[in-house]
Design a protein around this motif. Sequence first.
Motif, mmCIF file in Angstrom:
data_model
loop_
_atom_site.group_PDB
_atom_site.id
_atom_site.type_symbol
_atom_site.label_atom_id
_atom_site.label_comp_id
_atom_site.label_asym_id
_atom_site.label_seq_id
_atom_site.Cartn_x
_atom_site.Cartn_y
_atom_site.Cartn_z
ATOM 1 N N CYS A 1 6.477 8.073 10.910
ATOM 2 C CA CYS A 1 6.564 8.206 12.359
ATOM 3 C C CYS A 1 6.854 6.839 12.982
ATOM 4 N N LEU A 2 7.590 6.844 14.076
ATOM 5 C CA LEU A 2 7.827 5.651 14.878
ATOM 6 C C LEU A 2 7.347 5.923 16.291
ATOM 7 N N ALA A 3 6.922 4.875 16.996
ATOM 8 C CA ALA A 3 6.575 4.982 18.417
ATOM 9 C C ALA A 3 7.440 3.981 19.170
ATOM 10 N N MET A 4 8.265 4.481 20.109
ATOM 11 C CA MET A 4 9.208 3.630 20.826
ATOM 12 C C MET A 4 9.200 3.965 22.312
ATOM 13 N N ARG A 5 9.588 2.985 23.096
ATOM 14 C CA ARG A 5 9.686 3.214 24.537
ATOM 15 C C ARG A 5 10.768 4.254 24.827
ATOM 16 N N LYS A 6 10.451 5.142 25.745
ATOM 17 C CA LYS A 6 11.396 6.206 26.081
ATOM 18 C C LYS A 6 12.667 5.638 26.700
ATOM 19 N N ASP A 7 12.514 4.535 27.464
ATOM 20 C CA ASP A 7 13.695 3.969 28.124
ATOM 21 C C ASP A 7 14.585 3.183 27.162
ATOM 22 N N SER A 8 14.243 3.188 25.865
ATOM 23 C CA SER A 8 15.120 2.558 24.875
ATOM 24 C C SER A 8 16.345 3.420 24.580
ATOM 25 N N PHE A 9 16.267 4.715 24.927
ATOM 26 C CA PHE A 9 17.316 5.656 24.543
ATOM 27 C C PHE A 9 17.909 6.349 25.765
ATOM 28 N N SER B 1 6.599 -3.211 18.861
ATOM 29 C CA SER B 1 5.928 -4.456 19.231
ATOM 30 C C SER B 1 6.990 -5.465 19.646
ATOM 31 N N PHE B 2 6.531 -6.623 20.107
ATOM 32 C CA PHE B 2 7.466 -7.553 20.758
ATOM 33 C C PHE B 2 7.346 -8.949 20.182
ATOM 34 N N TYR B 3 8.477 -9.495 19.740
ATOM 35 C CA TYR B 3 8.590 -10.911 19.420
ATOM 36 C C TYR B 3 10.008 -11.328 19.771
ATOM 37 N N HIS B 4 10.152 -12.044 20.881
ATOM 38 C CA HIS B 4 11.439 -12.378 21.485
ATOM 39 C C HIS B 4 12.122 -11.138 22.076
ATOM 40 N N ARG B 5 12.112 -10.041 21.352
ATOM 41 C CA ARG B 5 12.586 -8.748 21.846
ATOM 42 C C ARG B 5 11.731 -7.654 21.220
ATOM 43 N N HIS B 6 11.823 -6.443 21.746
ATOM 44 C CA HIS B 6 11.104 -5.333 21.137
ATOM 45 C C HIS B 6 11.761 -4.995 19.793
ATOM 46 N N HIS B 7 10.927 -4.999 18.755
ATOM 47 C CA HIS B 7 11.432 -4.876 17.386
ATOM 48 C C HIS B 7 12.233 -3.598 17.157
ATOM 49 N N LEU B 8 11.601 -2.446 17.385
ATOM 50 C CA LEU B 8 12.249 -1.182 17.048
ATOM 51 C C LEU B 8 13.470 -0.918 17.922
ATOM 52 N N SER B 9 13.402 -1.347 19.170
ATOM 53 C CA SER B 9 14.574 -1.198 20.042
ATOM 54 C C SER B 9 15.760 -1.983 19.493
ATOM 55 N N GLU B 10 15.467 -3.153 18.935
ATOM 56 C CA GLU B 10 16.531 -3.946 18.327
ATOM 57 C C GLU B 10 17.101 -3.275 17.075
ATOM 58 N N GLU C 1 0.818 -1.203 0.000
ATOM 59 C CA GLU C 1 0.000 0.000 0.000
ATOM 60 C C GLU C 1 0.859 1.264 0.000
ATOM 61 N N THR C 2 0.219 2.384 -0.293
ATOM 62 C CA THR C 2 0.837 3.698 -0.194
ATOM 63 C C THR C 2 -0.002 4.543 0.745
ATOM 64 N N HIS C 3 0.637 5.167 1.727
ATOM 65 C CA HIS C 3 -0.054 5.993 2.716
ATOM 66 C C HIS C 3 0.451 7.431 2.652
ATOM 67 N N THR C 4 -0.358 8.344 3.131
ATOM 68 C CA THR C 4 0.104 9.716 3.307
ATOM 69 C C THR C 4 1.048 9.793 4.497
ATOM 70 N N ALA C 5 0.647 9.174 5.599
ATOM 71 C CA ALA C 5 1.483 9.119 6.800
ATOM 72 C C ALA C 5 1.333 7.750 7.426
ATOM 73 N N THR C 6 2.428 7.228 7.937
ATOM 74 C CA THR C 6 2.430 5.913 8.576
ATOM 75 C C THR C 6 3.117 6.021 9.928
ATOM 76 N N LEU C 7 2.452 5.514 10.960
ATOM 77 C CA LEU C 7 3.060 5.393 12.288
ATOM 78 C C LEU C 7 3.399 3.926 12.508
ATOM 79 N N VAL C 8 4.680 3.617 12.709
ATOM 80 C CA VAL C 8 5.120 2.250 12.973
ATOM 81 C C VAL C 8 5.298 2.105 14.484
ATOM 82 N N LEU C 9 4.516 1.215 15.072
ATOM 83 C CA LEU C 9 4.473 1.066 16.522
ATOM 84 C C LEU C 9 5.430 -0.023 16.997
#
Length: 665
Positions: free
Chosen positions: A633-641, A577-586, A567-575
């Motif tokens: 946009c991304l949404a990540m835990r604040k304690d990741s940084f 999520s967790f599988y073995h570890r938190h994805h975006l933090s990894e 798909e094509t979006h105007t704006a995308t927020l990637v949240l």
Amino acid sequence: MFANLIREEDVPWAAALMGLGEDGFAPVNSDSSRLEAMLRLDTVDFEACPGSGKTTLLVAKLAVLAMRWSDRQQGICVLSHTNAARNEINSKLSNTAAGIALTRYPHFVGTIHSFINEFLALPWLRSKGFEVRCVDTPIALSKRWALLPRKTRWALARANLAETCLIYTQPNYGSEKIGKFGPHTHTYQAIVKARQECSEQGYFCFDEMFIWANQLLDQHPEAISTLRRRFPLVFIDEAQDNSEAQSALLHRIFCEGEAPSCRQRFGDSNQAIYASSKQSGATTDIFPSENVHPMPRSYRFGQELADHVKGLGVVPQPLVGDGPPNQLDADPKTPTIFLFDDESVQAVLARYSQHLLDNFEADALATGVFTAVAGVHELGDDDNVPRAMGHYVPSYDPTCVRKESTPGSFAQYLARARFETAGSGNTDMLVNATAAALLAASELAGSTHGRISRKSPHRRVLEMLDDNDAGTSYKALLEVVLTHQGDISTPIWETEALIHIQAVVRQLSGAAQLNGDVIAFLTALQPQTTVEGEPTNVARADNLFVYPPNAPQVRIRLGSIHSVKGETHTATLVLESFYHRHHLSELKPWLLGTKSGGSWINRRGKRVDEGSRMRERLKLHYVAMTRPTHLLCLAMRKDSFDEEELTTLATRGWMIIDCCTPAGT
């Protein structure tokens, strides 16, 4: 054989037909990859980056070929991975009379499964005496489970084996060892018996069709040369998604041995993600092959966004941003990261919504496509917040967007159609969802018509009802569905819709009375109940988040990353999520610029591949982050940084919004 079927003077006409203007395929600076791709008619794999317009290119080629194709016995075979891609190709081809001709004999435009069914599996099964009623994995598995003795179901449940263990991989209805149950056990034998009985009744799982197709080719290899004579030219879209079973069978049909068909595949190896962790890509005929034509220019987004996401590509490739398209009167926005903690996780969607209101004008908000997606969208038992979409929106319904599953009720068919058409104004999907739900209900009522057809559900229902009273009821039902855009309240359902539904189902099935399964299937969607502590701006039936709640100005479609692929979006927020570890933090090293691609150099100077789980994580989020035209946009835990990392992100061009503090502070 195909010389002069596409000439350079045809290209401006084809580009204009696709709505790109006559210079749409012309070279850009020194990049002529799109023009060269348009002219090629040899066996080749097009490695096309996100937003490169590969489906548009494919349809443009087909439009030109359709004008000059004169053979009435040989045709072009166009295979897509999904029904959505097939529908997109058909829709674009319908713009010209020549294009429409490609959807008829001797040509074929459809999914890989439908091709295998029509030309191999179904004819073979019918020649063996099977009456094929339905090819649908959930339905077939449900019937097989019901055929099992109670003690066998109990044994499978104790062994933590789901209904999927009832899928067979051999034409004798066998498979590899089922959990701890070998062929010598009564449980295994009961499973084989249920598989066989269900198949003899005419119910099959999708992938079992490949078993029967291969058996036909084993016993009648001359079928291969017949198919090659019929289809000397083959196009395959989204080739990176082909499974080993699909790739091996298509390679056997069109490429293996002497006198192969000319085959062109379109795809992006960096976007090869699969709906299930048990699925894997091809090993027999890997995409891309040695003969690769790169298409590195994206017309979806600009260079700033391209620079932010290209490092996530497992296979390093150039990514040139030549967008966004000018349909939306808005400039690209600064990529943004929303930070949250356990207490503010449910505030993320509202802060994202407000950010959209702050950055887009009313017209763009009304016509744009705004989404929020997560790599995992089903909550589990663990407390790794956030595990899935449900931690952000507790009332989120994952069944609404699970494309590989069959809806379990009439209301779910409509809800999924509303989800998939949110903001588009397209009514075709609602009409076909209504028809598909009626066919499913008639199946539950005992119909024997089956659901194997290349025709749309709507066309099938129209033909089956003719002009009788039930046909009038069907048209009245469609009027109710379209008037309410598929969002039918319980009172309207019970007073205006249900009487028409029941009349149509009785006609389709031949049943005088509808059984309990049908009645349950036709139960109206229950009114929304608010989850404690959750804002009231979530429409549970179709997974739309509206903001502000009382006077919505923006609608955000919620879903899994898999559900928005292509798909094509105007704006995308990637949240997160967790599988073995938190994805975006990894993925922090890639966001911070310390890593790029799917491999790295160790201390000895040797290149080492990332592990398979990390490579899949990269592909998944590369797909997600390359959807938007204007805002990522991304949404990540604040304690990741830590503070230094946040400074690095800002230096690299990310805007940081802290959801842990109230808006405006």
